[in-house]
Design an enzyme around this catalytic site. Sequence first.
Site, PDB file in Angstrom:
ATOM      1  N   PRO A  49       0.829  -1.198   0.000  1.00  0.00           N
ATOM      2  CA  PRO A  49       0.000   0.000   0.000  1.00  0.00           C
ATOM      3  C   PRO A  49       0.870   1.257   0.000  1.00  0.00           C
ATOM      4  O   PRO A  49       1.962   1.256   0.570  1.00  0.00           O
ATOM      5  CB  PRO A  49      -0.786  -0.109   1.300  1.00  0.00           C
ATOM      6  CG  PRO A  49      -0.028  -1.059   2.149  1.00  0.00           C
ATOM      7  CD  PRO A  49       0.732  -1.957   1.248  1.00  0.00           C
ATOM      8  N   VAL A  50       0.376   2.289  -0.646  1.00  0.00           N
ATOM      9  CA  VAL A  50       1.098   3.557  -0.690  1.00  0.00           C
ATOM     10  C   VAL A  50       1.004   4.253   0.662  1.00  0.00           C
ATOM     11  O   VAL A  50      -0.045   4.212   1.304  1.00  0.00           O
ATOM     12  CB  VAL A  50       0.470   4.490  -1.747  1.00  0.00           C
ATOM     13  CG1 VAL A  50       1.259   5.777  -1.887  1.00  0.00           C
ATOM     14  CG2 VAL A  50       0.363   3.782  -3.063  1.00  0.00           C
ATOM     15  N   GLY A  51       2.081   4.854   1.102  1.00  0.00           N
ATOM     16  CA  GLY A  51       2.022   5.692   2.289  1.00  0.00           C
ATOM     17  C   GLY A  51       1.916   4.915   3.593  1.00  0.00           C
ATOM     18  O   GLY A  51       1.515   5.465   4.611  1.00  0.00           O
TER      19      GLY A  51
ATOM     20  N   LEU B   3       6.353   1.898   4.338  1.00  0.00           N
ATOM     21  CA  LEU B   3       7.180   0.773   3.885  1.00  0.00           C
ATOM     22  C   LEU B   3       8.107   1.191   2.740  1.00  0.00           C
ATOM     23  O   LEU B   3       8.619   0.335   2.008  1.00  0.00           O
ATOM     24  CB  LEU B   3       6.290  -0.396   3.445  1.00  0.00           C
ATOM     25  CG  LEU B   3       5.398  -0.972   4.546  1.00  0.00           C
ATOM     26  CD1 LEU B   3       4.485  -2.065   4.004  1.00  0.00           C
ATOM     27  CD2 LEU B   3       6.242  -1.531   5.701  1.00  0.00           C
ATOM     28  N   GLY B   4       8.315   2.462   2.588  1.00  0.00           N
ATOM     29  CA  GLY B   4       9.287   2.951   1.598  1.00  0.00           C
ATOM     30  C   GLY B   4       8.795   2.871   0.167  1.00  0.00           C
ATOM     31  O   GLY B   4       9.596   2.829  -0.765  1.00  0.00           O
TER      32      GLY B   4
ATOM     33  N   SER C 159       7.395   5.183  -1.637  1.00  0.00           N
ATOM     34  CA  SER C 159       7.764   6.373  -2.419  1.00  0.00           C
ATOM     35  C   SER C 159       9.193   6.258  -2.924  1.00  0.00           C
ATOM     36  O   SER C 159       9.480   6.567  -4.080  1.00  0.00           O
ATOM     37  CB  SER C 159       7.680   7.635  -1.570  1.00  0.00           C
ATOM     38  OG  SER C 159       6.656   7.570  -0.674  1.00  0.00           O
ATOM     39  N   ALA C 160      10.080   5.797  -2.053  1.00  0.00           N
ATOM     40  CA  ALA C 160      11.483   5.659  -2.463  1.00  0.00           C
ATOM     41  C   ALA C 160      11.608   4.593  -3.540  1.00  0.00           C
ATOM     42  O   ALA C 160      12.334   4.774  -4.531  1.00  0.00           O
ATOM     43  CB  ALA C 160      12.351   5.300  -1.257  1.00  0.00           C
ATOM     44  N   ALA C 161      10.870   3.488  -3.386  1.00  0.00           N
ATOM     45  CA  ALA C 161      10.940   2.412  -4.379  1.00  0.00           C
ATOM     46  C   ALA C 161      10.389   2.899  -5.721  1.00  0.00           C
ATOM     47  O   ALA C 161      10.964   2.627  -6.778  1.00  0.00           O
ATOM     48  CB  ALA C 161      10.171   1.187  -3.884  1.00  0.00           C
TER      49      ALA C 161
ATOM     50  N   ASP D  26      15.847   5.550   2.821  1.00  0.00           N
ATOM     51  CA  ASP D  26      14.885   4.755   2.050  1.00  0.00           C
ATOM     52  C   ASP D  26      15.380   4.481   0.634  1.00  0.00           C
ATOM     53  O   ASP D  26      15.225   3.375   0.111  1.00  0.00           O
ATOM     54  CB  ASP D  26      13.527   5.490   1.972  1.00  0.00           C
ATOM     55  CG  ASP D  26      12.828   5.555   3.320  1.00  0.00           C
ATOM     56  OD1 ASP D  26      13.457   5.187   4.328  1.00  0.00           O
ATOM     57  OD2 ASP D  26      11.653   5.971   3.360  1.00  0.00           O
TER      58      ASP D  26
HETATM   59  C1  MEV Z   1      10.751   7.720   6.432  1.00  0.00           C
HETATM   60  O1  MEV Z   1      10.621   6.399   5.904  1.00  0.00           O
HETATM   61  C2  MEV Z   1      11.943   7.783   7.315  1.00  0.00           C
HETATM   62  C3  MEV Z   1      12.240   9.137   7.953  1.00  0.00           C
HETATM   63  O2  MEV Z   1      13.400   8.952   8.772  1.00  0.00           O
HETATM   64  C4  MEV Z   1      12.494  10.217   6.946  1.00  0.00           C
HETATM   65  C5  MEV Z   1      13.816  10.024   6.196  1.00  0.00           C
HETATM   66  O3  MEV Z   1      14.718   9.305   6.637  1.00  0.00           O
HETATM   67  O4  MEV Z   1      13.942  10.659   5.122  1.00  0.00           O
HETATM   68  C6  MEV Z   1      11.102   9.570   8.847  1.00  0.00           C
END
Ligand code: MEV
Length: 335
Positions: A109-111, A114-115, A117-119, A160
């Site tokens: 799921p988005v948001g 679980l990272g 957005s980075a993936a 991330d």
């Molecule tokens: C977000 O997954 C993790 C945070 O530490 C933000 C970041 O590291 O950029 C809250």
Amino acid sequence: MRVYVTAPGKVTLFGEHAVVYGQPAIVASIDKRVHVFAEPRPDGTITIEARDLRVPGVIVTYKEGEVTVETEYGLVLPAISYLNKAVELTSRYLDSRHGVKLVVRSEMPVGAGLGTSAAVAVATIAAYAYSGGYELSRDEIARLGWEVEKAVQGVASPMDTSITTYGGFMKIEYSGEIIERQNLGVNGDLPIVLAYVEREFKTRDMVLMVRDKLSKYPQLYGRIIELIGEVTRAAEKALVRHDLHELGLLMNLNHGLLDSLGVSTRKLNEVVYAARSSGALGAKLTGAGGGGCVIALSQSEKLETVETIMRFLSEFTMKTSLGSEGIKVEIEKSS
Ligand code: MEV
């Protein structure tokens, strides 16, 4: 050429938020991935199809033969902004822009913290570059991914985007532009379970809220950040010894400190306490907070019970193995 890229999600075991301010964090990739397909478009336009970015809380209503679907657009739109920024920064980096059709799917799921957005950012960067005939190293992909996160979130650590690029089980720390990534040669086979509760705030909101408090009360919040760093350093040693009891204790400590930073919520705390009272050795929120995921560590024989209890108080739960492979690129050359 047509390109297929996948990148894993992650869980932060220790050190989220503090990592933004130079403290170490321990993070691992999970067995759920984001998929990006890219196909060049001769007309030069860029299209993004992200229908399948799964959002928790999709409401489908059937009424008098009509079907209404409501989604949490507040969560979908940020995911799209990571995609857009990824294309924009990659074409600027390559000094070349080409038309492409991007199709994005997510097993997570988005948001949820679980990272995703980075993936999404990292997989889009690679898919866009390779579909235009360019090659990027993992370092370049991770670096560009970090730029995307900083541009969208305002403040971000390279945590991330590093873990989704390289995968595995890593300790990460950075100072300015220098990033230290240490692959922890530990047994990644931890009995953990994740539970998701509705996200009330975006990562950006949570990160900026902590930054704000830190700048207003540096003596107080600065010490919490330092203490999280201490907990993470102790956790690294406990991980190497595979000492589950100490890891649990340190997770509880880490959660308390995150709660003092103000990033936990009542619902997250309820799941954390339920996990502990059903036998978990430790439980904490994972990711930026403001809702999202709780991670609980348990002895293997109690994991089912812990998961059942957590499920009562959350939208869904899942088990995952840790340490899966980082970004993978498959290129289909046109004949
Ligand atoms: C977000 O997954 C993790 C945070 O530490 C933000 C970041 O590291 O950029 C809250």
